[in-house]
Scaffold this active site. Sequence first.
Site, PDB file in Angstrom:
ATOM      1  N   HIS A 183      51.313  23.022  71.127  1.00 26.51           N
ATOM      2  CA  HIS A 183      52.662  22.645  70.008  1.00 26.51           C
ATOM      3  C   HIS A 183      52.517  23.898  69.076  1.00 26.51           C
ATOM      4  O   HIS A 183      51.797  25.101  69.181  1.00 26.51           O
ATOM      5  CB  HIS A 183      52.184  21.532  69.404  1.00 26.51           C
ATOM      6  CG  HIS A 183      50.893  21.340  68.990  1.00 26.51           C
ATOM      7  ND1 HIS A 183      49.722  21.533  69.490  1.00 26.51           N
ATOM      8  CD2 HIS A 183      50.538  21.266  67.535  1.00 26.51           C
ATOM      9  CE1 HIS A 183      48.560  21.237  68.634  1.00 26.51           C
ATOM     10  NE2 HIS A 183      49.322  21.101  67.377  1.00 26.51           N
ATOM     11  N   ASP A 234      47.501  26.954  64.279  1.00 28.30           N
ATOM     12  CA  ASP A 234      46.274  27.200  65.003  1.00 28.30           C
ATOM     13  C   ASP A 234      46.162  27.169  66.433  1.00 28.30           C
ATOM     14  O   ASP A 234      45.215  27.120  67.066  1.00 28.30           O
ATOM     15  CB  ASP A 234      45.382  26.209  64.169  1.00 28.30           C
ATOM     16  CG  ASP A 234      45.395  24.942  64.388  1.00 28.30           C
ATOM     17  OD1 ASP A 234      46.703  24.519  64.454  1.00 28.30           O
ATOM     18  OD2 ASP A 234      44.793  23.985  64.425  1.00 28.30           O
ATOM     19  N   HIS A 235      47.382  26.890  66.964  1.00 33.27           N
ATOM     20  CA  HIS A 235      47.563  26.889  68.446  1.00 33.27           C
ATOM     21  C   HIS A 235      48.570  27.834  68.982  1.00 33.27           C
ATOM     22  O   HIS A 235      48.418  28.560  69.804  1.00 33.27           O
ATOM     23  CB  HIS A 235      48.146  25.528  68.726  1.00 33.27           C
ATOM     24  CG  HIS A 235      47.039  24.404  68.477  1.00 33.27           C
ATOM     25  ND1 HIS A 235      46.147  23.805  69.488  1.00 33.27           N
ATOM     26  CD2 HIS A 235      46.774  23.773  67.414  1.00 33.27           C
ATOM     27  CE1 HIS A 235      45.540  22.822  68.952  1.00 33.27           C
ATOM     28  NE2 HIS A 235      45.719  22.799  67.620  1.00 33.27           N
ATOM     29  N   ASP A 269      46.665  18.604  70.448  1.00 35.75           N
ATOM     30  CA  ASP A 269      46.462  17.610  69.387  1.00 35.75           C
ATOM     31  C   ASP A 269      46.873  16.162  69.514  1.00 35.75           C
ATOM     32  O   ASP A 269      47.184  15.328  68.573  1.00 35.75           O
ATOM     33  CB  ASP A 269      46.701  18.193  68.064  1.00 35.75           C
ATOM     34  CG  ASP A 269      45.905  19.434  67.448  1.00 35.75           C
ATOM     35  OD1 ASP A 269      45.008  19.869  68.221  1.00 35.75           O
ATOM     36  OD2 ASP A 269      46.281  20.086  66.396  1.00 35.75           O
ATOM     37  N   HIS A 298      52.158  24.439  65.798  1.00 39.87           N
ATOM     38  CA  HIS A 298      50.918  24.624  64.997  1.00 39.87           C
ATOM     39  C   HIS A 298      50.489  25.893  64.800  1.00 39.87           C
ATOM     40  O   HIS A 298      49.952  26.288  66.168  1.00 39.87           O
ATOM     41  CB  HIS A 298      50.381  23.424  64.425  1.00 39.87           C
ATOM     42  CG  HIS A 298      50.743  22.148  64.029  1.00 39.87           C
ATOM     43  ND1 HIS A 298      50.317  21.094  64.026  1.00 39.87           N
ATOM     44  CD2 HIS A 298      51.998  21.881  63.598  1.00 39.87           C
ATOM     45  CE1 HIS A 298      51.020  19.988  63.975  1.00 39.87           C
ATOM     46  NE2 HIS A 298      51.979  20.647  63.319  1.00 39.87           N
ATOM     47  N   HIS A 300      52.494  13.767  67.367  1.00 37.15           N
ATOM     48  CA  HIS A 300      51.861  15.069  66.503  1.00 37.15           C
ATOM     49  C   HIS A 300      52.812  15.896  66.064  1.00 37.15           C
ATOM     50  O   HIS A 300      52.876  16.381  64.885  1.00 37.15           O
ATOM     51  CB  HIS A 300      50.525  15.384  67.078  1.00 37.15           C
ATOM     52  CG  HIS A 300      49.790  16.511  66.274  1.00 37.15           C
ATOM     53  ND1 HIS A 300      49.116  15.846  65.165  1.00 37.15           N
ATOM     54  CD2 HIS A 300      49.715  17.612  66.285  1.00 37.15           C
ATOM     55  CE1 HIS A 300      48.608  17.117  64.630  1.00 37.15           C
ATOM     56  NE2 HIS A 300      48.805  18.014  65.315  1.00 37.15           N
ATOM     57  N   HIS A 333      40.191  20.542  69.500  1.00 34.03           N
ATOM     58  CA  HIS A 333      39.655  20.619  68.618  1.00 34.03           C
ATOM     59  C   HIS A 333      38.215  20.104  68.896  1.00 34.03           C
ATOM     60  O   HIS A 333      38.201  18.936  69.635  1.00 34.03           O
ATOM     61  CB  HIS A 333      40.002  20.089  67.430  1.00 34.03           C
ATOM     62  CG  HIS A 333      41.322  20.625  66.690  1.00 34.03           C
ATOM     63  ND1 HIS A 333      40.891  21.840  65.733  1.00 34.03           N
ATOM     64  CD2 HIS A 333      42.450  20.754  66.750  1.00 34.03           C
ATOM     65  CE1 HIS A 333      42.311  22.376  65.228  1.00 34.03           C
ATOM     66  NE2 HIS A 333      43.033  21.544  66.168  1.00 34.03           N
TER      67      HIS A 333
END
Length: 257
Positions: free
Chosen positions: A54, A58-59, A134, A56, A112, A173
């Site tokens: 996705h 941090d991905h 996530d 975001h 998400h 995570h």
Amino acid sequence: MKILHIPCLEDNYAYLIIDESSRDAAVVDPVEPEKVLKVADENGVVPKLVLTTHHHWDHAGGNEKIKKLVPGIRVFGGSLDNVKGCTDQVEHGDKISLGNEVNVLAFHTPCHTKGHISYFISSKGEDPAVFTGDTLFIAGCGKFFEGTAEQMYQSLCKTLGSLPKTTRVYCGHEYTEKNLRFALTVEPENEQMKQKLAWVKHQREANQPTVPSTIEDEMGTNPFMRVDLPELQNRVGCSTPVEALKEIRRMKDNWRG
């Protein structure tokens, strides 16, 4: 196939998937590209694909950099997500090949984010794996940032819940210990949760990952995937699976464990 964990940032996981016959590799959510490429080099492989779950940061935040470091690498991402560096948009049901023996199937698992993709990986003679970003965490699920409880129910309990029970679950995570401590506030008598929590604490004390789980294990220990059970619905004062999922997410969002 071989799957390697690569811890990134504070509690993220990137993954390296290796087709052992061709030595071709794919990376999942390589937010720290240099770290990922170091592991690839140590294993004698060059990544050919990036599988982004996705948008975001941090991905997807390492996609542009890995494209510079590995010219020609293909970056996959959901067609409904604005994934940085994406070269190949995927829809639900799209198939991707890795090397000679590894097959990748994209599943749209929204909530998400609206375009979140989970990647189902199979290779003959081995238990399959799914990379859930996530959407599905071990004993938990992602926050409903861009979707609804109805969507998360479909993503978790129908799409992912219908995968073979032996499917290994690799999430984005390391949240498992906290998720299980919350889960036991929902189902304090769940012995499987208690046993899993003891194992998780041992893993973390040894600085080892708690990933992967399996779909079968999640059915027993993840409250968000157990909402079809009438006794769980009753426990949280709801009468349908979707209502129960929404209520448990609300409880988790407010929980300070």
